[in-house]
Scaffold this motif. Structure first.
Motif, PDB file in Angstrom:
ATOM      1  N   ILE A  37       0.813  -1.218   0.000  1.00 20.47           N
ATOM      2  CA  ILE A  37       0.000   0.000   0.000  1.00 20.47           C
ATOM      3  C   ILE A  37       0.848   1.270   0.000  1.00 20.47           C
ATOM      4  O   ILE A  37       0.584   2.169  -0.808  1.00 20.47           O
ATOM      5  CB  ILE A  37      -1.019  -0.021   1.153  1.00 20.47           C
ATOM      6  CG1 ILE A  37      -2.121  -1.018   0.822  1.00 20.47           C
ATOM      7  CG2 ILE A  37      -1.615   1.355   1.405  1.00 20.47           C
ATOM      8  CD1 ILE A  37      -3.133  -1.218   1.912  1.00 20.47           C
ATOM      9  N   PRO A  38       1.878   1.412   0.835  1.00 27.72           N
ATOM     10  CA  PRO A  38       2.689   2.639   0.753  1.00 27.72           C
ATOM     11  C   PRO A  38       3.387   2.785  -0.597  1.00 27.72           C
ATOM     12  O   PRO A  38       3.521   3.895  -1.118  1.00 27.72           O
ATOM     13  CB  PRO A  38       3.713   2.482   1.876  1.00 27.72           C
ATOM     14  CG  PRO A  38       3.089   1.551   2.825  1.00 27.72           C
ATOM     15  CD  PRO A  38       2.259   0.618   1.999  1.00 27.72           C
ATOM     16  N   LEU A  40       2.244   1.709  -3.534  1.00 26.97           N
ATOM     17  CA  LEU A  40       1.235   2.176  -4.482  1.00 26.97           C
ATOM     18  C   LEU A  40       0.857   3.623  -4.220  1.00 26.97           C
ATOM     19  O   LEU A  40       0.637   4.391  -5.152  1.00 26.97           O
ATOM     20  CB  LEU A  40      -0.008   1.287  -4.411  1.00 26.97           C
ATOM     21  CG  LEU A  40       0.159  -0.134  -4.935  1.00 26.97           C
ATOM     22  CD1 LEU A  40      -1.124  -0.915  -4.719  1.00 26.97           C
ATOM     23  CD2 LEU A  40       0.553  -0.137  -6.388  1.00 26.97           C
ATOM     24  N   TRP A  41       0.758   3.997  -2.958  1.00 23.94           N
ATOM     25  CA  TRP A  41       0.394   5.372  -2.607  1.00 23.94           C
ATOM     26  C   TRP A  41       1.446   6.346  -3.125  1.00 23.94           C
ATOM     27  O   TRP A  41       1.142   7.400  -3.655  1.00 23.94           O
ATOM     28  CB  TRP A  41       0.258   5.491  -1.091  1.00 23.94           C
ATOM     29  CG  TRP A  41      -0.230   6.823  -0.654  1.00 23.94           C
ATOM     30  CD1 TRP A  41       0.512   7.849  -0.189  1.00 23.94           C
ATOM     31  CD2 TRP A  41      -1.575   7.289  -0.656  1.00 23.94           C
ATOM     32  NE1 TRP A  41      -0.274   8.918   0.108  1.00 23.94           N
ATOM     33  CE2 TRP A  41      -1.562   8.601  -0.160  1.00 23.94           C
ATOM     34  CE3 TRP A  41      -2.780   6.715  -1.021  1.00 23.94           C
ATOM     35  CZ2 TRP A  41      -2.719   9.349  -0.040  1.00 23.94           C
ATOM     36  CZ3 TRP A  41      -3.920   7.465  -0.889  1.00 23.94           C
ATOM     37  CH2 TRP A  41      -3.882   8.762  -0.412  1.00 23.94           C
ATOM     38  N   PHE A  42       2.722   5.975  -2.990  1.00 21.73           N
ATOM     39  CA  PHE A  42       3.820   6.854  -3.400  1.00 21.73           C
ATOM     40  C   PHE A  42       3.862   7.022  -4.917  1.00 21.73           C
ATOM     41  O   PHE A  42       4.136   8.103  -5.420  1.00 21.73           O
ATOM     42  CB  PHE A  42       5.149   6.285  -2.881  1.00 21.73           C
ATOM     43  CG  PHE A  42       6.317   7.171  -3.127  1.00 21.73           C
ATOM     44  CD1 PHE A  42       6.482   8.344  -2.409  1.00 21.73           C
ATOM     45  CD2 PHE A  42       7.255   6.841  -4.086  1.00 21.73           C
ATOM     46  CE1 PHE A  42       7.563   9.168  -2.628  1.00 21.73           C
ATOM     47  CE2 PHE A  42       8.341   7.659  -4.318  1.00 21.73           C
ATOM     48  CZ  PHE A  42       8.494   8.829  -3.584  1.00 21.73           C
ATOM     49  N   TRP A  44       1.255   6.449  -7.057  1.00 23.43           N
ATOM     50  CA  TRP A  44      -0.093   6.466  -7.614  1.00 23.43           C
ATOM     51  C   TRP A  44      -0.199   7.382  -8.820  1.00 23.43           C
ATOM     52  O   TRP A  44      -0.793   7.029  -9.832  1.00 23.43           O
ATOM     53  CB  TRP A  44      -1.101   6.862  -6.539  1.00 23.43           C
ATOM     54  CG  TRP A  44      -2.505   6.859  -7.043  1.00 23.43           C
ATOM     55  CD1 TRP A  44      -3.295   7.920  -7.299  1.00 23.43           C
ATOM     56  CD2 TRP A  44      -3.279   5.708  -7.385  1.00 23.43           C
ATOM     57  NE1 TRP A  44      -4.516   7.514  -7.758  1.00 23.43           N
ATOM     58  CE2 TRP A  44      -4.528   6.157  -7.824  1.00 23.43           C
ATOM     59  CE3 TRP A  44      -3.028   4.341  -7.364  1.00 23.43           C
ATOM     60  CZ2 TRP A  44      -5.517   5.281  -8.237  1.00 23.43           C
ATOM     61  CZ3 TRP A  44      -4.023   3.476  -7.783  1.00 23.43           C
ATOM     62  CH2 TRP A  44      -5.246   3.955  -8.211  1.00 23.43           C
ATOM     63  N   SER A  45       0.390   8.566  -8.755  1.00 19.02           N
ATOM     64  CA  SER A  45       0.280   9.499  -9.883  1.00 19.02           C
ATOM     65  C   SER A  45       1.001   8.937 -11.108  1.00 19.02           C
ATOM     66  O   SER A  45       0.519   9.074 -12.233  1.00 19.02           O
ATOM     67  CB  SER A  45       0.845  10.866  -9.513  1.00 19.02           C
ATOM     68  OG  SER A  45       2.208  10.767  -9.178  1.00 19.02           O
TER      69      SER A  45
END
Length: 62
Positions: A37-38, A40-42, A44-45
């Motif tokens: 998850i971190p 993908l979050w980092f 994501w853009s």
């Protein structure tokens, strides 16, 4: 101090290890998800821009 450590071992560590031995598969999945998850979050853009560019190129070809 030794009494405190002995009680901590008996009341906290042993039940924790018993729980971990029983639910190790679910705990492993939870660890993998918490690592992904971190990431993908980092990114994501970057991921969304890549997907948008792929769909844009696909629509232009059609």
């Amino acid at each position: 101090m030794m009494k405190v450590l002995k009680e901590y071992n008996e009341m906290v560590m042993r039940p924790s290890w018993k729980w971990l031995r029983r639910h190790w598969k679910g705990y492993s999945v939870l660890l993998v998800i918490s690592m992904i998850i971190p990431y993908l979050w980092f990114y994501w853009s970057d991921i969304t821009e890549y997907i948008k560019s792929k769909f844009k190129n696909h629509e232009e070809e059609s």
